[in-house]
Design an enzyme around this catalytic site. Structure first.
Site, PDB file in Angstrom:
ATOM      1  N   ARG A 133     -52.634  19.601   4.332  1.00 13.07           N
ATOM      2  CA  ARG A 133     -52.326  20.990   4.702  1.00 13.07           C
ATOM      3  C   ARG A 133     -51.328  21.723   3.807  1.00 13.07           C
ATOM      4  NH1 ARG A 133     -52.109  21.117  11.346  1.00 13.07           N
ATOM      5  NH2 ARG A 133     -54.148  20.190  11.716  1.00 13.07           N
ATOM      6  N   ASP A 206     -48.130  24.138  10.184  1.00 16.30           N
ATOM      7  CA  ASP A 206     -48.634  23.940   8.821  1.00 16.30           C
ATOM      8  C   ASP A 206     -50.105  24.333   8.660  1.00 16.30           C
ATOM      9  OD1 ASP A 206     -49.764  21.856  10.169  1.00 16.30           O
ATOM     10  OD2 ASP A 206     -48.745  20.263   9.069  1.00 16.30           O
ATOM     11  N   ASP A 207     -50.716  24.854   9.745  1.00 18.72           N
ATOM     12  CA  ASP A 207     -52.066  25.404   9.597  1.00 18.72           C
ATOM     13  C   ASP A 207     -52.044  26.935   9.737  1.00 18.72           C
ATOM     14  OD1 ASP A 207     -51.483  25.298  12.271  1.00 18.72           O
ATOM     15  OD2 ASP A 207     -53.282  24.189  12.876  1.00 18.72           O
ATOM     16  N   ASP A 293     -42.993  24.797  22.133  1.00 20.66           N
ATOM     17  CA  ASP A 293     -43.104  26.258  22.263  1.00 20.66           C
ATOM     18  C   ASP A 293     -42.916  26.726  23.708  1.00 20.66           C
ATOM     19  OD1 ASP A 293     -45.528  25.105  22.941  1.00 20.66           O
ATOM     20  OD2 ASP A 293     -46.769  26.437  21.727  1.00 20.66           O
ATOM     21  N   HIS A 317     -55.161  29.469  16.099  1.00 18.27           N
ATOM     22  CA  HIS A 317     -56.592  29.148  16.129  1.00 18.27           C
ATOM     23  C   HIS A 317     -57.132  29.031  17.545  1.00 18.27           C
ATOM     24  CE1 HIS A 317     -55.429  25.010  16.890  1.00 18.27           C
ATOM     25  NE2 HIS A 317     -54.723  24.976  15.760  1.00 18.27           N
TER      26      HIS A 317
HETATM   27  N1  UDP Z   1     -47.657  17.916  14.181  1.00 20.48           N
HETATM   28  C1  UDP Z   1     -46.571  17.082  14.117  1.00 20.48           C
HETATM   29  N2  UDP Z   1     -46.709  15.764  14.431  1.00 20.48           N
HETATM   30  C2  UDP Z   1     -47.894  15.245  14.800  1.00 20.48           C
HETATM   31  C3  UDP Z   1     -49.011  16.107  14.865  1.00 20.48           C
HETATM   32  C4  UDP Z   1     -48.864  17.433  14.551  1.00 20.48           C
HETATM   33  O1  UDP Z   1     -45.488  17.518  13.763  1.00 20.48           O
HETATM   34  O2  UDP Z   1     -47.967  14.050  15.069  1.00 20.48           O
HETATM   35  C5  UDP Z   1     -47.504  19.310  13.820  1.00 20.48           C
HETATM   36  C6  UDP Z   1     -48.518  19.788  12.796  1.00 20.48           C
HETATM   37  O3  UDP Z   1     -48.074  19.523  11.509  1.00 20.48           O
HETATM   38  C7  UDP Z   1     -48.645  21.252  13.134  1.00 20.48           C
HETATM   39  C8  UDP Z   1     -48.371  21.302  14.634  1.00 20.48           C
HETATM   40  O4  UDP Z   1     -47.722  20.082  14.961  1.00 20.48           O
HETATM   41  O5  UDP Z   1     -47.670  22.015  12.482  1.00 20.48           O
HETATM   42  C9  UDP Z   1     -49.669  21.420  15.430  1.00 20.48           C
HETATM   43  O6  UDP Z   1     -50.522  20.385  15.085  1.00 20.48           O
HETATM   44  P1  UDP Z   1     -52.105  20.549  15.015  1.00 20.48           P
HETATM   45  O7  UDP Z   1     -52.436  21.809  14.293  1.00 20.48           O
HETATM   46  O8  UDP Z   1     -52.661  19.292  14.441  1.00 20.48           O
HETATM   47  O9  UDP Z   1     -52.535  20.605  16.530  1.00 20.48           O
HETATM   48  P2  UDP Z   1     -52.714  21.819  17.533  1.00 20.48           P
HETATM   49  O10 UDP Z   1     -51.577  21.676  18.511  1.00 20.48           O
HETATM   50  O11 UDP Z   1     -52.659  23.099  16.789  1.00 20.48           O
HETATM   51  O12 UDP Z   1     -54.042  21.583  18.143  1.00 20.48           O
HETATM   52 MN    MN Z   2     -53.070  23.698  14.839  1.00 23.16          MN
END
Ligand code: UDP
Ligand code: MN
Length: 377
Positions: A133, A206-207, A293, A317
């Site tokens: 990423r 980071d996305d 959050d 997203h």
């Molecule tokens: N993240 C983290 N540790 C983990 C998995 C994810 O710090 O073990 C961070 C990741 O880098 C991103 C955020 O948490 O900045 C959200 O992760 P992701 O996009 O994979 O999942 P989402 O919650 O958006 O579905």
């Molecule tokens: Mn995400």
């Protein structure tokens, strides 16, 4: 005198009269023309004055309204003295004798902007995602905010340490997606911000793609000395939880989705310190057993009673990216992407082949900043 002689005298007298009449007529014409010209000049001059007054002083003028809103946001009361000046701007008739229209113009012209250097941007990441990423971020929006953007991760990574010019921070938090690990990272992000002299704390995942100039421009409409929690919720109604401390009372609050990014003003962050700094963010998160959050929303909305200001231009997203209209892309602050089974949720934008630019961030960057070196011309 003969009859002929009389006739000659009569003709001569008649000619003299014609000549005098013509002279009189000419003089009159010149006078009228002169008066008309003076009138025209005067009219155009006085119209200019009136329209100028309309622009600067008319109580219903949009300029005054928007200026007043900006001023209210930007200037804290101590800077302004009191709100009388604002009242006066709304009603020019009440402008005090010692505040001339000239001075009002001076105030309306006063620039009030926030610069990139006033921001502290934190990006939450984890060692598993560095290679996947971070490169696209480093290639695109990071280039526009190198000095103020920091990556919060869970390992020491020499390669990315170099690539970010030392902007990788090892939080020493666990590298799992657990609630505690995420709150741990947010806690370090918060503490690091508090130690800086920056006016705004903006968190992203980071996305996320961050439209840096838009973010700076957006924040310049808000006063960092006031309490601001700016972001976008991903749920339709406030979150409801049971407070076990207080005989199972229901607690309702909004929170900004971390995956869309959010910003806190310095004033608000300072007020949060008793419950959020020095690791207390983790214990607060543990108490309500909810992600970082949500914990943020709980602290700000429930404990401090400061409302979230919903900003539609933040995008996670959790919303379909393709619905952001092409002509609206420039106004948005953040974007994201995700893959659900075989389907990508990405910004709809032409540009590089999807094979090379799957999450569309390269194409988006070239759309927003076509002058970038790697963008086609
Ligand atoms: N993240 C983290 N540790 C983990 C998995 C994810 O710090 O073990 C961070 C990741 O880098 C991103 C955020 O948490 O900045 C959200 O992760 P992701 O996009 O994979 O999942 P989402 O919650 O958006 O579905
Ligand atoms: Mn995400």
């Amino acid at each position: 005198m003969s009859r002929d002689g009389e006739q000659v005298i009569f003709i001569v007298e008649n000619d003299k009269m014609h000549f005098r009449n013509r002279k009189l007529l000419q003089t009159l014409t010149v006078a009228v023309l002169l008066a008309y010209t003076i009138l025209l000049v005067y009219q155009s001059f006085s119209t200019g004055v009136i329209s100028h007054e309309n622009i600067e002083l008319h109580p219903n003028d949009e300029k005054i309204k928007s200026f007043r809103q900006r001023l209210q946001r930007h200037l804290s009361r101590d800077q302004l003295g009191d709100s009388d000046h604002l009242q006066n701007l709304e009603n020019p008739a009440t402008i005090s004798p010692n505040l001339s229209p000239g001075e009002v113009t001076q105030v309306t012209m006063r620039p009030f902007t926030t610069s990139l250097n006033d921001l502290f941007i934190s990006v939450k990441t984890t060692k598993h995602f560095h290679k996947e990423r971070l490169p696209i971020i480093l290639k695109t929006w990071f280039q526009l905010a190198k000095d103020v953007t920091w990556f919060f991760t869970d390992t020491n990574d020499e390669e990315f340490h170099k690539m970010t010019n030392g902007h990788m921070i090892n939080t020493n938090c666990s590298s799992s997606h657990s609630r505690k690990a995420l709150c741990c990272k947010m806690s370090v992000e918060f503490d690091t911000f508090i130690e800086t002299d920056k006016k705004w704390f903006c968190h992203f995942d980071d996305d996320n793609y961050v439209n840096i100039p838009r973010l700076v421009d957006f924040l310049s409409d808000y006063n960092p000395r006031e309490d601001w929690y700016l972001g976008k919720p991903s749920i339709q109604a406030p979150l409801e939880i049971i407070n076990k401390d207080k005989s199972s009372q229901k607690v309702k609050f909004w929170f900004a989705t971390g995956g869309a990014g959010f910003c806190l003003s310095k004033a608000l962050a300072l007020k949060m310190m008793p419950v959020a700094s020095g690791g207390k963010f983790i214990s607060t998160g543990e108490k309500i057993r909810l992600p970082d959050d949500v914990t943020m929303g709980y602290i700000i909305e429930h404990l401090l009673k400061k409302p979230l200001t919903v900003v539609d231009q933040f995008h996670s997203h959790l919303e379909p990216m393709k619905f952001i209209r092409r002509d609206m892309l420039k106004d948005q602050i953040s974007f994201s992407y995700s893959k659900n089974k075989e389907e990508w949720n990405v910004v709809k934008i032409e540009g590089f082949d999807a094979k090379y630019d799957t999450n569309r961030f390269l194409s988006l960057h070239c759309f927003l900043f076509p002058e970038t070196r790697f963008c086609p011309r």
